[in-house]
Design an enzyme around this catalytic site. Structure first.
Site, PDB file in Angstrom:
ATOM      1  N   LYS A  47       0.008 -37.034  15.610  1.00  0.00           N
ATOM      2  CA  LYS A  47      -1.424 -37.664  15.898  1.00  0.00           C
ATOM      3  C   LYS A  47      -1.241 -38.759  16.388  1.00  0.00           C
ATOM      4  O   LYS A  47      -2.126 -39.280  16.990  1.00  0.00           O
ATOM      5  CB  LYS A  47      -2.014 -37.793  14.428  1.00  0.00           C
ATOM      6  CG  LYS A  47      -2.027 -36.758  13.536  1.00  0.00           C
ATOM      7  CD  LYS A  47      -2.553 -37.418  12.182  1.00  0.00           C
ATOM      8  CE  LYS A  47      -2.263 -36.335  11.214  1.00  0.00           C
ATOM      9  NZ  LYS A  47      -2.442 -36.860   9.840  1.00  0.00           N
ATOM     10  N   GLY A  48      -0.040 -39.409  16.533  1.00  0.00           N
ATOM     11  CA  GLY A  48       0.176 -40.803  17.073  1.00  0.00           C
ATOM     12  C   GLY A  48      -0.404 -41.127  18.460  1.00  0.00           C
ATOM     13  O   GLY A  48      -0.697 -42.054  18.829  1.00  0.00           O
ATOM     14  N   ASP A 107      11.651 -43.333  19.516  1.00  0.00           N
ATOM     15  CA  ASP A 107      12.486 -43.946  18.433  1.00  0.00           C
ATOM     16  C   ASP A 107      13.686 -43.682  18.627  1.00  0.00           C
ATOM     17  O   ASP A 107      14.653 -43.872  19.731  1.00  0.00           O
ATOM     18  CB  ASP A 107      11.926 -43.906  17.116  1.00  0.00           C
ATOM     19  CG  ASP A 107      12.559 -44.916  16.183  1.00  0.00           C
ATOM     20  OD1 ASP A 107      13.296 -45.915  16.512  1.00  0.00           O
ATOM     21  OD2 ASP A 107      12.449 -44.678  14.933  1.00  0.00           O
ATOM     22  N   LYS A 135      12.031 -47.485  22.108  1.00  0.00           N
ATOM     23  CA  LYS A 135      12.768 -48.523  21.384  1.00  0.00           C
ATOM     24  C   LYS A 135      14.289 -48.444  21.849  1.00  0.00           C
ATOM     25  O   LYS A 135      14.997 -47.438  21.537  1.00  0.00           O
ATOM     26  CB  LYS A 135      12.817 -48.339  19.962  1.00  0.00           C
ATOM     27  CG  LYS A 135      11.471 -48.812  19.149  1.00  0.00           C
ATOM     28  CD  LYS A 135      11.716 -48.466  17.652  1.00  0.00           C
ATOM     29  CE  LYS A 135      10.383 -48.710  16.873  1.00  0.00           C
ATOM     30  NZ  LYS A 135      10.478 -48.118  15.636  1.00  0.00           N
TER      31      LYS A 135
HETATM   32  P1  5GP Z   1      11.990 -40.329  16.770  1.00  0.00           P
HETATM   33  O1  5GP Z   1      12.131 -38.678  16.501  1.00  0.00           O
HETATM   34  O2  5GP Z   1      12.078 -40.653  18.319  1.00  0.00           O
HETATM   35  O3  5GP Z   1      13.055 -40.997  15.976  1.00  0.00           O
HETATM   36  O4  5GP Z   1      10.928 -40.544  16.124  1.00  0.00           O
HETATM   37  C1  5GP Z   1       9.288 -39.814  16.833  1.00  0.00           C
HETATM   38  C2  5GP Z   1       8.312 -40.423  15.846  1.00  0.00           C
HETATM   39  O5  5GP Z   1       8.556 -41.091  14.687  1.00  0.00           O
HETATM   40  C3  5GP Z   1       7.330 -40.880  16.628  1.00  0.00           C
HETATM   41  O6  5GP Z   1       6.613 -40.069  17.430  1.00  0.00           O
HETATM   42  C4  5GP Z   1       6.430 -41.622  15.595  1.00  0.00           C
HETATM   43  O7  5GP Z   1       5.364 -40.550  14.929  1.00  0.00           O
HETATM   44  C5  5GP Z   1       7.445 -42.093  14.637  1.00  0.00           C
HETATM   45  N1  5GP Z   1       7.654 -43.530  14.762  1.00  0.00           N
HETATM   46  C6  5GP Z   1       8.930 -43.855  15.449  1.00  0.00           C
HETATM   47  N2  5GP Z   1       9.043 -45.301  15.362  1.00  0.00           N
HETATM   48  C7  5GP Z   1       7.850 -45.501  14.926  1.00  0.00           C
HETATM   49  C8  5GP Z   1       7.233 -46.877  14.768  1.00  0.00           C
HETATM   50  O8  5GP Z   1       7.833 -47.947  14.983  1.00  0.00           O
HETATM   51  N3  5GP Z   1       5.998 -46.882  14.200  1.00  0.00           N
HETATM   52  C9  5GP Z   1       5.497 -45.950  13.825  1.00  0.00           C
HETATM   53  N4  5GP Z   1       4.019 -46.189  13.200  1.00  0.00           N
HETATM   54  N5  5GP Z   1       5.930 -44.505  13.869  1.00  0.00           N
HETATM   55  C10 5GP Z   1       7.246 -44.512  14.629  1.00  0.00           C
HETATM   56 MG    MG Z   2       4.515 -39.406  18.582  1.00  0.00          MG
END
Ligand code: 5GP
Ligand code: MG
Ligand code: MG
Length: 183
Positions: A47-48, A107, A135
């Protein structure tokens, strides 16, 4: 909801609504040029990405279609594992389409890396990624991302679609939470 409405919950604001809109306007201008002679399909990840999608698409000068997918990422606690399950698939057949994934944040990159491979296996004409936040210090896989809003430090952020336990998505700005919120 404004940062001043929940100032007790916030540690600090990273980007204001105005800064976010300005950056998305610039990205949209770049996207408009790059896709000048191609029909692009915007694909959001629920949903982000809802706010990014809403503001990015309105900043584009032509009419563009959008579609959504929802995934769940299995992992230990808050860490993503890269093992992904599709909760809602696209309505659109993306074969031979120019697809632009619209994301809120990268992330570790594991979730998006999985989504990217999955969509590539469907034979799109092209596939690019636009993310509002990234990040760099948290990256576990390198993902080529053509459009990046802001590179941010490795801290947990909320607002502008991003949640903590489904809260704070409706904060207009992007900020970090005060430690007491987590405990
Ligand atoms: P990844 O697979 O890249 O580690 O994580 C992706 C998902 O984790 C993002 O689409 C998001 O939903 C959540 N996420 C990662 N970092 C953050 C953050 O700093 N804040 C929030 N609210 N969600 C995050
Ligand atoms: Mg996302
Ligand atoms: Mg979340």
């Amino acid at each position: 909801m404004d940062a001043s409405d929940i100032s007790g919950d916030l540690d600090h604001v990273l980007y204001t609504e105005q800064q976010i809109h300005d950056r998305l306007d610039a990205l949209a201008a770049q996207i408009a040029v790059d896709y000048e002679d191609k029909d692009v399909l915007l694909v959001g990840v629920l949903k982000g990405a809802i706010m990014v999608m809403a503001d990015l698409m309105r900043a584009l000068p032509s009419s563009v279609p959008m579609d959504w997918m929802a995934v769940s990422s299995y992992g230990s606690g808050t860490k993503s594992s890269g093992v992904v399950r599709i909760l809602k698939d696209l309505d659109t057949d993306i074969h031979d389409r120019h697809v632009l994934i619209v994301e809120d944040i990268i992330d570790s990159g594991l979730t998006l890396n999985w989504i990217r491979s999955n969509l590539l296996s469907r034979g799109p004409a092209s596939l690019e990624i636009c993310t509002l936040l990234r990040k760099p210090d948290a990256a576990k896989v390198a993902i080529e991302c053509k459009y990046v809003g802001f590179d941010i430090p490795n801290e947990f952020v909320v607002g502008y679609g991003l949640d903590y336990d489904e809260r704070y998505r409706n904060l207009r700005d992007i900020g970090t939470l005060a430690p007491h919120v987590y405990s």
